[in-house]
Design a protein around this motif. Structure first.
Motif, short mmCIF file in Angstrom:
data_model
loop_
_atom_site.label_atom_id
_atom_site.label_comp_id
_atom_site.label_asym_id
_atom_site.label_seq_id
_atom_site.Cartn_x
_atom_site.Cartn_y
_atom_site.Cartn_z
N THR A 35 0.84 -1.20 0.00
CA THR A 35 0.00 0.00 0.00
C THR A 35 0.87 1.25 0.00
O THR A 35 0.61 2.21 -0.73
N ALA A 36 1.92 1.24 0.81
CA ALA A 36 2.84 2.37 0.85
C ALA A 36 3.50 2.60 -0.51
O ALA A 36 3.65 3.74 -0.96
N GLU A 37 3.87 1.51 -1.18
CA GLU A 37 4.48 1.63 -2.51
C GLU A 37 3.50 2.23 -3.51
O GLU A 37 3.86 3.09 -4.30
N VAL A 38 2.26 1.76 -3.48
CA VAL A 38 1.25 2.27 -4.42
C VAL A 38 0.99 3.75 -4.19
O VAL A 38 0.90 4.53 -5.13
N LEU A 39 0.89 4.15 -2.94
CA LEU A 39 0.56 5.54 -2.62
C LEU A 39 1.79 6.45 -2.56
O LEU A 39 1.65 7.66 -2.45
N GLY A 40 2.98 5.86 -2.62
CA GLY A 40 4.19 6.67 -2.58
C GLY A 40 4.42 7.34 -1.25
O GLY A 40 4.80 8.51 -1.19
N CYS A 41 4.17 6.60 -0.17
CA CYS A 41 4.37 7.15 1.17
C CYS A 41 5.04 6.09 2.04
O CYS A 41 5.32 4.99 1.59
N SER A 42 5.28 6.42 3.28
CA SER A 42 5.94 5.48 4.18
C SER A 42 4.93 4.49 4.75
O SER A 42 3.72 4.74 4.76
N VAL A 43 5.44 3.38 5.27
CA VAL A 43 4.59 2.38 5.92
C VAL A 43 3.93 3.00 7.15
O VAL A 43 2.76 2.73 7.43
N GLY A 44 4.64 3.84 7.86
CA GLY A 44 4.08 4.51 9.03
C GLY A 44 2.89 5.39 8.67
O GLY A 44 1.90 5.46 9.40
N THR A 45 2.96 6.05 7.51
CA THR A 45 1.84 6.87 7.04
C THR A 45 0.63 5.99 6.73
O THR A 45 -0.51 6.35 7.05
N VAL A 46 0.87 4.84 6.13
CA VAL A 46 -0.22 3.90 5.84
C VAL A 46 -0.87 3.46 7.15
O VAL A 46 -2.10 3.45 7.28
N LYS A 47 -0.03 3.12 8.14
CA LYS A 47 -0.57 2.67 9.43
C LYS A 47 -1.39 3.76 10.10
O LYS A 47 -2.49 3.50 10.61
N SER A 48 -0.88 4.98 10.11
CA SER A 48 -1.61 6.06 10.78
C SER A 48 -2.88 6.42 10.02
O SER A 48 -3.92 6.69 10.63
N ASN A 49 -2.83 6.40 8.68
CA ASN A 49 -4.05 6.67 7.91
C ASN A 49 -5.09 5.57 8.11
O ASN A 49 -6.28 5.86 8.19
N THR A 50 -4.63 4.32 8.21
CA THR A 50 -5.56 3.22 8.47
C THR A 50 -6.20 3.39 9.84
O THR A 50 -7.42 3.27 9.99
N ARG A 51 -5.37 3.66 10.83
CA ARG A 51 -5.89 3.86 12.20
C ARG A 51 -6.91 4.99 12.25
O ARG A 51 -8.00 4.84 12.79
N ASP A 52 -6.56 6.13 11.63
CA ASP A 52 -7.45 7.29 11.65
C ASP A 52 -8.74 7.02 10.89
O ASP A 52 -9.83 7.41 11.32
N ALA A 53 -8.63 6.34 9.75
CA ALA A 53 -9.82 6.04 8.94
C ALA A 53 -10.75 5.09 9.68
O ALA A 53 -11.97 5.29 9.70
N LEU A 54 -10.18 4.06 10.30
CA LEU A 54 -11.02 3.11 11.05
C LEU A 54 -11.66 3.78 12.26
O LEU A 54 -12.83 3.53 12.58
N ALA A 55 -10.93 4.67 12.92
CA ALA A 55 -11.50 5.40 14.06
C ALA A 55 -12.64 6.30 13.60
O ALA A 55 -13.68 6.38 14.25
N ARG A 56 -12.44 6.93 12.46
CA ARG A 56 -13.50 7.79 11.93
C ARG A 56 -14.73 6.97 11.54
O ARG A 56 -15.86 7.39 11.77
N LEU A 57 -14.51 5.80 10.94
CA LEU A 57 -15.63 4.92 10.60
C LEU A 57 -16.37 4.48 11.85
O LEU A 57 -17.61 4.45 11.88
N ARG A 58 -15.62 4.12 12.89
CA ARG A 58 -16.26 3.69 14.14
C ARG A 58 -17.09 4.81 14.75
O ARG A 58 -18.16 4.57 15.32
N ALA A 59 -16.59 6.03 14.64
CA ALA A 59 -17.31 7.17 15.22
C ALA A 59 -18.52 7.58 14.39
O ALA A 59 -19.56 7.92 14.94
N THR A 60 -18.38 7.55 13.07
CA THR A 60 -19.46 8.04 12.21
C THR A 60 -20.45 6.95 11.79
O THR A 60 -21.55 7.28 11.36
N ALA A 61 -20.05 5.70 11.90
CA ALA A 61 -20.95 4.61 11.50
C ALA A 61 -20.87 3.46 12.50
O ALA A 61 -20.45 2.35 12.17
N PRO A 62 -21.30 3.70 13.74
CA PRO A 62 -21.22 2.64 14.76
C PRO A 62 -22.08 1.42 14.41
O PRO A 62 -21.84 0.33 14.91
N GLU A 63 -23.06 1.61 13.53
CA GLU A 63 -23.91 0.49 13.13
C GLU A 63 -23.15 -0.57 12.32
O GLU A 63 -23.65 -1.68 12.13
N LEU A 64 -21.94 -0.27 11.89
CA LEU A 64 -21.12 -1.23 11.16
C LEU A 64 -20.21 -2.05 12.07
O LEU A 64 -19.44 -2.87 11.58
#
Length: 167
Positions: free
Chosen positions: A131-160
């Motif tokens: 994923t980092a290679e495809v997006l041209g970013c670091s693995v740490g950026t992928v991890k933090s974006n994943t964490r933030d995205a999942l947290a946002r999904l949990r907050a905005t769509a708890p029904e999932l």
């Protein structure tokens, strides 16, 4: 002529998958078609070099996701309504229509980068490194974006939340 045939074969084999990924990124069938078409036009001009390097999928995905972010940057000042989901839906891993619509709405609430990370990681089933290679970013950026995205999904769509155990 072999490169042209090779490109046609590649497009025929991967068009459905690229279209699904583009739809998940854009949330609009027509924009997804345009996104795939523009990405493939960019790739076609370099196809001999790309295909000579081995598997062209990572490069094509990178072009697709970068093009999406580029569109988003240009369009972010203009608020466009999203089209309704398509009438005909390809069989998904989502169990029912209500869940499918809820997932789509939840994905629309994410930033383009967060959406791209989740699509690559969980839909395209890429590793963090890929994923980092495809997006041209670091693995740490992928991890933090994943964490933030999942947290946002949990907050905005708890029904999932019930989908967490469905993996």
């Amino acid at each position: 002529m072999a490169a042209e045939d090779s490109f046609r074969d590649y497009v025929a084999a991967r068009l459905a998958g690229l279209s699904r990924a583009a739809y998940l990124l854009t949330g609009d069938r027509h924009l997804a078609e345009d996104l795939v078409q523009q990405a493939l036009v960019q790739v076609a001009s370099r196809w001999e070099r790309i295909s000579a390097g081995g598997d062209p999928d990572p490069y094509v995905r990178r072009v697709l996701y970068h093009q999406h972010v580029s569109w988003w940057r240009r369009r972010r000042l203009v608020d466009r309504p999203h089209a309704d989901p398509p009438d005909v839906v390809v069989a998904d891993r989502v169990p029912d229509k209500d869940t499918e619509l809820t997932v789509r709405q939840a994905l629309r609430r994410l930033t383009p980068r967060q959406r791209a990370v989740l699509v690559l990681r969980y839909f395209e089933d890429l590793t963090e490194v890929q994923t980092a290679e495809v997006l041209g970013c670091s693995v740490g950026t992928v991890k933090s974006n994943t964490r933030d995205a999942l947290a946002r999904l949990r907050a905005t769509a708890p029904e999932l939340e019930y989908l967490r155990g469905a993996r």
